[in-house]
Every structure is written in C-alpha cells, then in structure tokens.
Design a protein around this motif. Structure first.
Motif: not given
Length: 430
Positions: A316, A301, A319, A312, A305
């Motif tokens: 990110w 993850y 998502s 960022k 991210e």
C-alpha cells in the motif's frame, strides 16, 4: 547533407569492442548468479527466488516492447523528425531473440520442474493454493479458464510470441539497414506495411503475453484493462531508454551535433502523453473494480493493500509513494515545463527516475501473493522486498541487452543516411 552525416568518432570506435566485452561479462555473471538463485528456489520450493528471474525478464521485455511499439508508430505515421533516432531503436530490437532464450528456463520449469506450479499455480492441478480450500484442478474459477490456461497451449503461445516479435523486428531492421546500401526507397514502403500490420498483431500478442506471464500468476483474477496497462508502462520505459541512449550518443558518440533540443522536446512530448495515459489506465482499472465491488476482482487489490491481519501492507505504501507520487505525479509535473523537455541533463534525470519507479510498477503487479505463515489464517502477504537475486537478474539481462545493442551498432550506418526524410529530421524544429 554530407556535412551533417555523423561518424563513429574515436571515443566510440576505439572503445566499442571493450564495451561489448564488459557488457557481455556483466550479463554472464549476472545470469549465473540469478540462475543459482533460480536453482535454489527450485530445490527449496521457494517461489520468491524463482520470481527474481521473472522480474528480470519482465523489466527488459517491457522496455523492448515499448521501443518496438515506438518504432512501429514512427513508421506507420511516416514521421520525419525521429529518423535519426530510429536507428538507435532498431539496434535495440536485436535483443528479441535473446529475450526468448531468457524466458526458456521458466518454460522448462513448467514442463520438467519438481513443482511446475511454483510460479503459475494453474500449472499444477494438484496444488492447493495458499489460503485456498480446494486444489487448482477442482477450482471452478480455473476450470472455466482451463481452455486457455493449460501447459501445451501456453507453450504454443509463448513460441508464437517470440517468433512474431523476431520476424517483425528482423524485417524492420533488414529493410532499414539495406536502404543504407542500395538507396531503394521501396524499403520505406515495406517498413510502413510491416508496421501497419505489426501494430494490431503485436498489440494482440502483447496483451496475451501480459496475461500469460503476469496476470495469470493469480489465475482467479481477471481484468480487461491489464494488457493496456502493460502497454502504457512499457511505452514509458521504452521512451525513457530512447532518451538515455540518444543523450549518451549525443554527448560522447556519433549523434553529437545531430541530436538536437528539438528531438529531445518531441520525445518529451511523447513522454508526457504516455505518462498521462498510464495514469488514466491504472486509475480506471482501480476505480472500476472498486466501484463494482465484486469479490472475484477486489481481492487482487486487497492483497496489495492489506496484511493478513487487516492493516496496511508495504505494498500500500509502495502504491501511494512509489506509483502515485513518484511514478506519476513527479514526472507529470516535471514534463509540463518546456525547459525540462529541452535540457539533456534534466531529461536524463527524468528518464532515470521513471525507469526506477517503472520497476516498482512491475513489482506491484507481479509479486504480491499469499505465502504460508504460522498464524490463525495460515497465510501472510508476501512483503515488498528487493533481493540480490532480483538485482542479479535485472543487471545480468541488462548486460545482454547492452551487448546485443552494441553488436548491432556495427551492422549499419549511424543514422539512415538514404532515408527520404533525413533532411527533415536533421532540421527538425519544435
């Protein structure tokens, strides 16, 4: 019942051959362009170009698997309302043999390519992954999985996947089509048996396939929920395609006057159920990994991210807006309303919306990775991009999907005319 039986009207019958030719040409051209990108990727050792072929495959593999599960679920529960819809899903199952051929170039790359680890790092034991400190062959995380992640066993599994998919779909199609001819109700029971056996078998094989094709792209990572995520997103995509096919045939083809708002509403209810299920599985996977905070899991993850510098990343934002809001929240709210579920044009919009962001879900789960960069860390994160090679692969494989569907349409009656529950389906109510 004869007054309800649909026939291929002139619009469909006169243009079917032309549509088949057009879809085949589109498929061929798209695959040639994508194949050139694949060749360039191998020549330049550029994995992003090779990923395009895998992305195209993943889109149509996922849609086909979702429709396959839908077909088996209808059979095993002896559902009456989707009988007239079922034939359209059976036509879609004709794509599975071609799907195996589409995956073949990726398998040949693993055996004979200049860099067998260009997609799956574990295919090349001598490879030192970007940002890594040791070769794959000396990595304890790989050595503990080497019994599963090795090329000969991978090849055997891939062959098994497509042989089982082909066998089960061929049996379901054969019995359904044959009942149009001989009126033998034994075909109904045979398909129910094949579906009852097929659901657990295909669930197991599809879980393993999602691990082999997608999760093992990052061999260091593992998740016990990954296969369920793939099932959930495939069901959403498969149901969206069913809605689009039925909407087209109800507007221009032989389902006009047969496919009703009741069928659309019930499809919408399934749509809503799997939208919630996808959100549940996706959130649970994230929450459990976040809560446990184990580095061997959380890094997956983190790559999606953060940038290498800690800011960022584009993933990110994808998502947040592409998956949470667009792929879940918008269709979830829309499908809560009865009117949306019974109006064809609104359900078409919802289906197209879901298919669009379904592709972003696949991007999010497949593409992010560390790439070589000229900075202090020596690597960067592959940004979210959609390339012409991606589009060529998706459109080209889609052209073959449509061609196989149209080719199958002439092999059977428009609906299962001798199914014992055909009257129930024709008179389905909400």
């Amino acid at each position: 019942m004869s007054g309800y039986l649909p026939r291929m009207d002139n619009i469909v019958s006169n243009k079917l051959g032309r549509l088949k030719l057009i879809s085949l040409i589109i498929g061929f051209v798209g695959l040639v362009i994508a194949g050139y990108g694949l060749f360039q990727g191998l020549s330049q050792d550029d994995s992003r170009l090779v990923y395009s072929w895998l992305i195209g495959f993943s889109v149509w593999f996922s849609i086909s698997i979702g429709m396959f599960f839908t077909l088996m679920i209808w059979h095993v529960f002896d559902a009456g309302w989707p009988v007239i819809i079922r034939r359209q899903v059976e036509h879609a199952m004709a794509f599975f043999p071609w799907l195996g051929l589409i995956f073949l170039p990726l398998l040949l790359i693993c055996w004979f390519g200049p860099n067998p680890g260009i997609l799956w790092d574990w295919m090349n034991p001598d490879l030192v992954p970007v940002g890594g400190h040791t070769s794959v062959g000396h990595d304890p995380l790989y050595l503990n999985k080497a019994g599963l992640l090795n090329l000969p066993f991978f090849t055997v599994r891939v062959i098994c996947y497509f042989l089982v998919y082909w066998f089960l779909t061929a049996k379901l199609r054969k019995h359904s089509f044959q009942m149009d001819v001989d009126k033998n109700l034994g075909h109904v029971r045979a398909n129910r048996v094949y579906a009852a056996i097929g659901i657990p078998v295909v669930a197991l094989l599809t879980t393993l396939a999602s691990v082999d094709f997608f999760m093992s792209l990052t061999y260091e990572w593992f998740s016990t929920m990954y296969g369920v995520w793939f099932f959930a997103t495939s069901m959403r995509a498969g149901l969206a395609m069913v809605v689009l096919i039925c909407a087209i045939l109800a507007t221009y083809g032989y389902l006009r006057g047969v496919f009703t708002r009741s069928h659309l509403y019930l499809l919408g209810c399934m749509f809503l159920a799997f939208t919630v299920f996808w959100a549940y599985i996706t959130f649970c996977q994230y929450f459990l990994i976040y809560n446990a905070n184990v580095p061997e899991e959380t890094f997956w993850y983190n790559v999606r991210e953060l940038t290498a510098e800690g800011g960022k990343s584009s993933w990110w934002w994808l998502s947040l807006f592409g998956l949470i809001f667009a792929y879940f929240l918008v269709p979830f709210i829309a499908l809560l309303f009865y009117k949306i579920k019974v109006v064809v044009r609104l359900m078409v919009v919802v289906s197209c919306w879901i298919l669009l962001f379904f592709v972003t879900d696949l991007y999010f789960n497949i593409l992010p990775a560390k790439i070589v960069a000229d900075n202090a860390l020596g690597y960067a994160i592959q940004p979210f991009t959609i390339t012409v090679w991606d589009l060529a692969a998706i459109i080209g494989m889609g052209g073959i999907w449509v061609w196989s569907f149209l080719t199958s349409m002439v092999k059977a009656q428009p609906i299962p005319i001798n199914d014992p529950r055909i009257e129930e389906s024709l008179h389905a109510h909400e």
